[in-house]
Design an enzyme around this catalytic site. Structure first.
Site: not given
Lengths: 432, 708
Positions: B21, B26, B52, B124
């Site tokens: 998410k 991550k 980004k 996702d």
């Protein structure tokens, strides 16, 4: 005239479609919305004069929507949400079951944004070109697709049965390509040179299968065949000949091409050159009968827009033979840019490069639709179609661009298009 | 330093994609994984896939790197510690297309030599930016990062759905539990992991050290190599390096996820059922209110209708925001049509004021506003003060904000730059964007223009040849019979000043009862306060011409008597001499699709020809609520077929078949006459009657087809 000029050039997607349709064994499946198919179909119908009966087996499949040519995945809003994988795989199956042979998938830009994973589609009998074709020129798309199709085909390696060539770059965008093929084949055969394949110009799988054994690739229009030529060189070691005078447009460029091929293959060009000269003599004798019109072309302006391999020899021909002056030269590619610029500078007409101003021109060489517009709205001067798009012409007159038929087509259209009435004696015997 | 595992030489690059998410960590996990792998001696390629572009900063001392979108292949950076980095980057937030850029990036780095590739992927989302790193060629192992929050687990489940759709192999390495410190989070993560059959390969404690490392632009494993957190990263490194075990993606159903959220035992048999769909071709054309079904598919397009309508405004330019090919084919179609209609319309051929933004995948990846600006600027510098911006399907998919771009360009260029509203139903029309364009054009109508008595406006999407000189003569004759004249044909090559003077017309006529025309007339009425337009078919034959007279006179209070008499006399003068040629003969009418054939029947009756049957073939285009005329006293079959026609033809033995599908009728061997008029008005009916009489006398078939 500006209002009648086609200003937008096609990109690599249409180039890829025209290339794919140039292989008889292919069926091109358009991955996109139905609108992407319908107008491309009209372009292709213009380019392929042969009547190809609708295949009744196409009636049952929505991918064909009751028309045989250019089946389509007909993407709709649901496919945009859920992806195109289902339609692509079912579409390929449907096309294969109806048409057999090879299926070539061409992604439109909209479809390519959905990033379908083609690695999961069985590759046998399928050619997938998922490059960013929209970023390419028409020529580049054509070249890439031709190379992609060739990579998927069985092609025999080198052979030894007499001199033979492939013709590369020549394609369906010449309105009279059927005649063009016949002409080039006839002239080369007169020198004892066999054409194995016109690659991407209505070639059969059988022709392509023998193309690896050719001694030479004659790259008639190099802007369409850089990658294709490299493919043959890398795969079969086939050397390439890029004609120094461009495509065989005009008598001099035709003779030059034949001589260069003969030199590379070590054959005698005389028989073919004799055929060209005989035709030229006949044509020139006819021109003598309307010499007032022909002579009046001296120092008159002309404009050209098109593929550089066509524009270059045509420009040299018009200037050298009729003493006309190029006022505007617009190229769609850079294959012969240096030659064109060099020639223009050499005759003091450098300003013509990229000018686009056709105002002071007696003859305008341009695409078919622009020429058609000119014929109707600007009949005081001549408008000669030297490339696509065409306005739905029914061609029964062998209007090709290349070799001796091409010379006749160009001269015929050019001279008959000049709307000038020569007042005075219809003939002047003592002056002949 | 527990995080280091000695690198074992791999024959080929092992590709890891890290999913989870948005905001779950991550990038932090990915950067630490890359650093740790390189510390063990491996060559690592770290790929930041998020537009980004903040994935690599921990590997580059906090210094942002140029992105692939900005610098192309030169964006690959060597950090000097065994990790090469590249950030995909992309268009500004909310614009462009990540997927296309990702595809280009993966192609560009395909020959980079490394032992491991770590891809830090978008959240996702449903787009190519999510799916491309999941493709079989692009990934060997997927790592899912989650906390114990339900939405994070829900996202993981969605990612598993994506994997099962996109990548059929066993490719999931396991779950990284990145703790938030919530009560019960470990239990929730482990229950989820158990339910989907995945191991928790790494358990990262909540720690301020991560924040500290991020503040210093470094990875935690490099700043605190002996910490508990680094040891946790070491678990992930070992899972990757020591003969990784890969698992299938087995997502849960929504019911099972609800159990998980409620803390209930996850029910058995609640594996997610595949959501794969069959191919659907049935499409509803919202512009025309009809459904295409069966094997005949609607050739839908996002921009066709808008461009076609916009090009009929000669003092405006149309900028098609799409690839060159779309614009090329539209320019080609427009010019070809104009060439073919030459001679039917007075004056020079209309020009084609179409411009293309010429976008490609790269443009959409990097941002397309500049391409729009460049094309609009060209149009303005060519002298156009009104420029219509039209979407293509590619830019609708990329959700380009054309309205915003148009507003800023209007200010910047001092021109009227207008974004045409796309269809509400994406790809839901054969004439995409038509309604938006017509709406916009109606807005140019000035309701305060004084009405000029005796003038008529015609309204139609397409004028079926009303622009032709002969048709105009017939129309002028009908209007002239009432002492009226034409004001504007909207939309048939009208300039904006002509459109703005639309309201000078005394009465409006909607030509043709199509839904599109009706919508346009409704809009005109709403926006200008004018009475709703009269609805009339193109006038062919006597009764339709008289219908125009009656309706227009009724609306304007004129007496129709003299006009009726004038038209009737002209009609009878034309028809009467032909009666003797065909009186008593028998005709059958065969009509593909439901078309009003009343004027043809009227001419047949007035010629004394007996109509033995009328057959309509419905086809696969389902007309919604189309008015069906009554044909009293005739044998009419509404849902016929070609085979049925053949039987009727043999049984009834008519002298001629009047048909609009003459290709097929000709194959039957019947003597036929096309039912289409070449000219409107009374003249059209008389000319058709003459053609019918000639057809009766001509041999059957076509000579040129003999022997084919």
């Amino acid at each position: 005239m500006e209002g009648g000029t086609v200003r937008i050039q096609p990109d690599g997607i249409l180039g890829a479609m025209v290339a794919s349709e140039g292989f008889r064994g292919n069926t091109t499946l358009v991955n996109g919305a139905g609108g992407c198919r319908s107008r491309a179909q009209i372009v292709l119908r213009d380019l392929v004069p042969e009547y190809r009966e609708e295949d009744p087996r196409c009636c049952g499949s929505p991918f064909f929507s009751r028309q045989s040519r250019l089946p389509c995945t007909y993407l709709g809003s649901d496919d945009i949400v859920f992806g195109t994988g289902c339609k692509v795989s079912e579409g390929l199956d449907a096309v294969r079951s109806v048409k057999g042979g090879r299926t070539v998938l061409v992604d439109t830009l909209g479809a390519s944004l959905l990033c379908t994973d083609y690695s999961r589609i069985p590759s046998e009998g399928t050619v997938i070109c998922d490059a960013d074709l929209a970023s390419m020129s028409f020529h580049e798309g054509f070249d890439l697709m031709t190379e992609s199709v060739l990579c998927s085909m069985d092609i025999d390696g080198p052979g030894t049965d007499g001199p033979s060539v492939n013709i590369l770059g020549y394609n369906l965008s010449d309105l009279g390509w059927v005649q063009g093929r016949e002409e080039l084949t006839r002239l080369l055969l007169a020198m004892g040179v066999r054409v194995n394949a016109f690659v991407g110009c209505d070639c059969t799988d059988g022709e392509v299968a023998t193309s690896g054994s050719s001694d030479l690739n004659v790259v008639v229009h190099p802007e369409y065949a850089i990658g294709t030529s490299r493919f043959y060189s890398d795969t079969f070691g086939t050397p390439a000949l890029v004609p120094s005078m461009g495509a065989p447009v005009g008598y001099a460029a035709t003779r030059s091409l034949l001589t260069e091929v003969a030199d590379r293959l070590g054959v005698d060009p005389a028989p073919a050159l004799g055929m060209v000269s005989a035709d030229e003599s006949l044509v020139l004798s006819r021109l003598m009968n309307c010499n007032k019109v022909v002579d009046s072309l001296r120092a008159k302006g002309f404009a050209l827009e098109g593929d550089s391999s066509t524009v270059y020899p045509l420009m040299v021909w018009m200037h050298t033979v009729f003493r006309m002056v190029p006022r505007s030269v617009v190229l769609h590619d850079g294959a012969y840019l240096a030659e064109v610029v060099g020639f223009l500078d050499g005759i003091g007409a450098g300003d013509a490069m990229g000018s686009g101003d056709t105002g002071d021109c007696e003859v305008v060489f341009t695409d078919g639709v622009t020429a058609g517009h000119g014929v109707l709205m600007d009949p005081a001067r001549s408008h000669v179609a030297i490339g696509m798009p065409y306005p739905g012409v029914v061609d029964l007159m062998r209007r090709c661009m290349v070799a001796t038929s091409g010379c006749r087509y160009i001269l015929d259209t050019m001279l008959n298009g000049i709307g000038r009435f020569g007042c005075g004696q219809p003939s002047n015997v003592d002056m002949r | 330093m527990d995080y280091i595992s000695n690198y074992i030489q791999l024959p080929i690059m092992f590709k890891i994609s890290v999913y989870g998410k948005g905001g779950i960590g991550k990038s932090t996990v990915s950067a630490n994984l890359s650093h740790a792998l390189s510390a063990g001696g491996a060559r690592v390629l770290h790929v930041g896939c998020d537009p980004k572009h903040d994935s690599t900063r921990l590997l580059t001392d906090g210094v942002p790197v140029a992105t692939f979108a900005e610098s192309g292949p030169d964006a690959l950076v060597d950090t000097g510690c065994g990790v090469s980095c590249v950030e995909c980057g992309g268009a500004p937030v909310g614009t462009g297309c990540a997927g296309r850029g990702m595809a280009m990036l993966f192609e560009s780095i395909s020959d980079v030599d490394a032992d491991y590739r770590v891809c830090d992927v978008l959240g996702d989302v449903v787009c190519g930016g999510f799916s491309i790193p999941l493709r079989e060629d692009n990934v060997d192992a997927v790592v899912l990062v989650t906390s114990g929050e339900f939405m994070s687990l829900y996202a993981c489940n969605n990612i598993l759905r994506g994997i099962s759709n996109l990548n059929g192999r066993d490719c999931v390495l396991g779950i990284v539990m990145n703790r938030r410190g919530d009560i019960g989070e470990e239990l929730r993560v482990r229950r989820f992991a158990e339910a989907v059959g995945l191991p928790v390969v790494c358990d990262i404690p909540r720690s301020d050290r991560f924040r500290e490392a991020e503040a210093r632009g470094s990875t935690l494993v490099s700043l605190f190599p002996d910490s508990e957190e680094a040891a946790a990263i070491g678990d992930l490194v070992r899972a990757v390096t020591s003969d990784p075990v890969l698992h299938p993606a087995s997502p849960l159903s929504d019911d099972a996820m609800t159990d998980l959220a409620a803390g209930r035992p996850v029910r058995d048999g609640c594996r997610d059922v595949s959501r794969s769909r069959g191919c659907s071709f049935e499409m509803y054309d919202h512009d025309r209110g009809m459904t295409y079904s069966g094997s005949y598919v609607m050739p839908s397009c996002t921009s066709h209708g808008a461009v076609e309508a916009g090009l009929r405004v000669p003092d405006a330019a149309v900028v098609l925001h799409g690839p060159r090919n779309c614009a090329y084919l539209m320019e080609y179609a427009f010019r070809r049509r104009m060439l073919q209609e030459h001679g039917q319309r007075p004056g020079p051929l209309p020009s084609c004021n179409l411009y293309s933004t010429g976008i490609d995948g790269g443009t959409l990846f990097r941002g397309d506003a500049e391409a729009v600006s460049e094309a609009v600027s060209r149009a303005v510098s060519d002298g156009f003060r009104t420029v219509f911006l039209v979407h293509s399907c590619a830019t609708e998919i990329a959700a380009t904000d054309l309205a915003g771009i148009a507003a800023s360009l209007s200010d910047e260029l001092g021109a009227d730059v207008v974004a045409i509203e796309p269809d509400a139903n994406f790809l839901g029309s054969r004439f995409g964007g038509l309604s938006g364009m017509m709406d916009r054009l109606v807005s140019y109508m000035d309701p305060d223009v004084p009405v000029e008595p005796g003038t008529v406006n015609l309204v139609s999407r397409w004028f079926h040849g009303f622009g032709r000189e002969r048709n105009r003569r017939e129309l002028d004759l009908i209007l002239g019979s009432m002492g009226m004249r034409l004001n504007t044909m909207f939309l048939d090559h009208c300039t904006i000043p002509e459109i703005s003077r639309f309201c000078a017309g005394e009465v409006d006529v909607q030509v043709g009862a199509s839904r599109i025309n009706g919508q346009v007339c409704d809009t005109i009425s709403e926006r200008t306060g004018r009475p709703r337009a009269l609805v009339l078919d193109p006038p062919v034959g006597l009764s339709q011409s008289l219908a125009w007279v009656d309706a227009v006179c009724g609306r304007t209070g004129r007496d129709p008597a003299s006009a009726r008499e004038l038209l009737r006399r002209r009609y009878l003068d034309g028809i009467s001499p032909l009666r003797e040629r065909v009186r008593g003969r028998r005709a059958m009418v065969y009509c593909y699709s439901h078309t009003d054939v009343q004027w043809q029947l009227e001419v047949l009756r007035d010629l004394g020809v007996e109509v033995v049957k009328v057959v309509f073939v419905k086809g696969n285009v389902v007309d919604a609520a189309e008015a069906v005329p009554a044909y009293d006293g005739l044998d009419v079959e509404w849902d016929g077929s070609y085979c049925g026609f053949l039987e009727d033809y043999r049984r009834l033995g008519p002298d001629i078949v009047v048909a609009n599908d003459h290709n097929r009728i000709a194959r039957s061997g019947a003597r036929w006459c096309s039912m289409n008029p070449t000219v409107f008005g009374i003249g059209g009916a008389v000319e058709w009657a003459r053609r019918l009489c000639d057809s009766m006398d001509l041999p059957t078939g076509l000579g040129w087809k003999v022997g084919l």
